[in-house]
Design a protein around this motif. Structure first.
Motif, PDB file in Angstrom:
ATOM      1  N   SER A  41       1.293   3.190  -4.970  1.00 29.92           N
ATOM      2  CA  SER A  41       2.613   3.656  -5.412  1.00 29.92           C
ATOM      3  C   SER A  41       3.423   2.450  -5.873  1.00 29.92           C
ATOM      4  N   CYS A  97       8.369   6.549  -0.234  1.00 29.57           N
ATOM      5  CA  CYS A  97       7.016   6.332  -0.783  1.00 29.57           C
ATOM      6  C   CYS A  97       6.042   7.417  -0.320  1.00 29.57           C
ATOM      7  N   SER A 156       4.606  15.961  -2.709  1.00 32.60           N
ATOM      8  CA  SER A 156       4.857  16.762  -3.915  1.00 32.60           C
ATOM      9  C   SER A 156       5.071  18.234  -3.563  1.00 32.60           C
ATOM     10  N   ASN A 187       0.285  10.279   2.961  1.00 32.09           N
ATOM     11  CA  ASN A 187       0.214  10.107   1.506  1.00 32.09           C
ATOM     12  C   ASN A 187      -0.729   8.953   1.175  1.00 32.09           C
TER      13      ASN A 187
END
Ligand SMILES: *[C@@H]1O[C@H](CO)[C@@H](O)[C@H](O)[C@H]1NC(C)=O
Length: 254
Positions: A184, A164, A168, A176
């Motif tokens: 997500s 998760c 990128s 993140n």
């Protein structure tokens, strides 16, 4: 009375002679994680418990934290504990390396630590257990995916699904916000594919999973609890619907 308490003090200091110690191990590319092991004075059991710390922590800090029960468990029950220590603020659960079996990065480093501990301390390889909270919970999910053959059972709290936190740009140990904020979302099949892609073609046994998450967590959205359950039920081929639901468990304390 005085004599009794002096004696008690002597026994108390003798019982706590064992210390957390750093151990050299075959490290992994892209990771500077260090290995720490606690061997209690009286080893009477041969399992290994691996305890993975949270962000802005370390093996030492986690080991000394009275709220983390594995140090006392080690002393009380007589089993060895392994405490990986990160060299970055949080564990690397974002780079392609760390999200791949033997790909390098922190997951490979911890896998190497466990293999080294099994050889060094005569641990029963069928009784290797893994736990971690927050960043350590994220890493627990990643390790369950990348090293399913090593761990018998995993109990983690306040993590996110394996993959998760994928970056990128491929950066290591990157936070993140999409995942931490609970944005997500994927189908059970997609989350399961993320796990299967980390160790392609593996069809051996996988660790039993126990997932915990506080419903008022403001750092890691508890949506990640639901997404993690989707992920592992898919991997195990189980229905997503719970067999039983218990509200407010464990019951809130002060
Ligand atoms: C954050 O993770 C999601 C998957 O959960 C991914 O799609 C996204 O690219 C990541 N964001 C960054 C900035 O890497």
């Amino acid at each position: 009375m005085l004599f009794t308490s002096v004696l008690a003090g002597l026994f108390a200091s003798a019982a706590s002679a064992a210390q957390l110690q750093q151990v050299q191990y075959p490290s992994a590319p892209q990771s500077r994680a260090t290995m720490w092991v606690y061997v209690p004075d009286n080893v009477v059991e041969n399992p290994l418990v691996v305890a993975v710390h949270s962000c802005q922590s370390s093996a030492q800090a986690y080991f000394q934290n009275a709220k983390i029960p594995w140090h006392q468990g080690s002393d009380g029950k007589g089993y060895i504990t392994l405490w990986p220590s990160s060299s970055t603020e949080c564990w690397d659960v974002s780079s392609r390396q760390s999200l791949t079996r033997d790909g390098g990065g922190d997951s490979t480093a911890i896998g190497n630590m466990v293999k080294h501990a099994i050889e060094t301390y005569k641990v029963d390889p069928e009784r290797v257990f893994l736990t971690g909270g927050s960043s350590g919970g994220m890493m627990s999910n990643v390790l369950a995916a990348t090293y399913p053959d090593i761990f018998k059972a995993v109990s983690l709290y306040s993590g996110v699904p394996a993959g998760c936190f994928v970056s990128s740009s491929g950066a290591a140990a990157q936070w993140n916000n999409t995942c931490s904020g609970g944005q997500s979302h994927a189908s059970a099949e997609q989350w399961g594919d993320v796990v299967r892609a980390m160790y392609p073609d593996y069809d051996g046994p996988r660790p039993r999973m126990q997932i915990w998450h506080g419903s008022v967590d403001s750092t890691l959205s508890s949506n990640n609890y639901a997404e993690t359950i989707k992920q592992w039920t898919n991997v195990f081929g189980l229905p997503e619907e719970p067999v039983e639901e218990i509200q407010n468990f464990p019951s809130p304390t002060t």
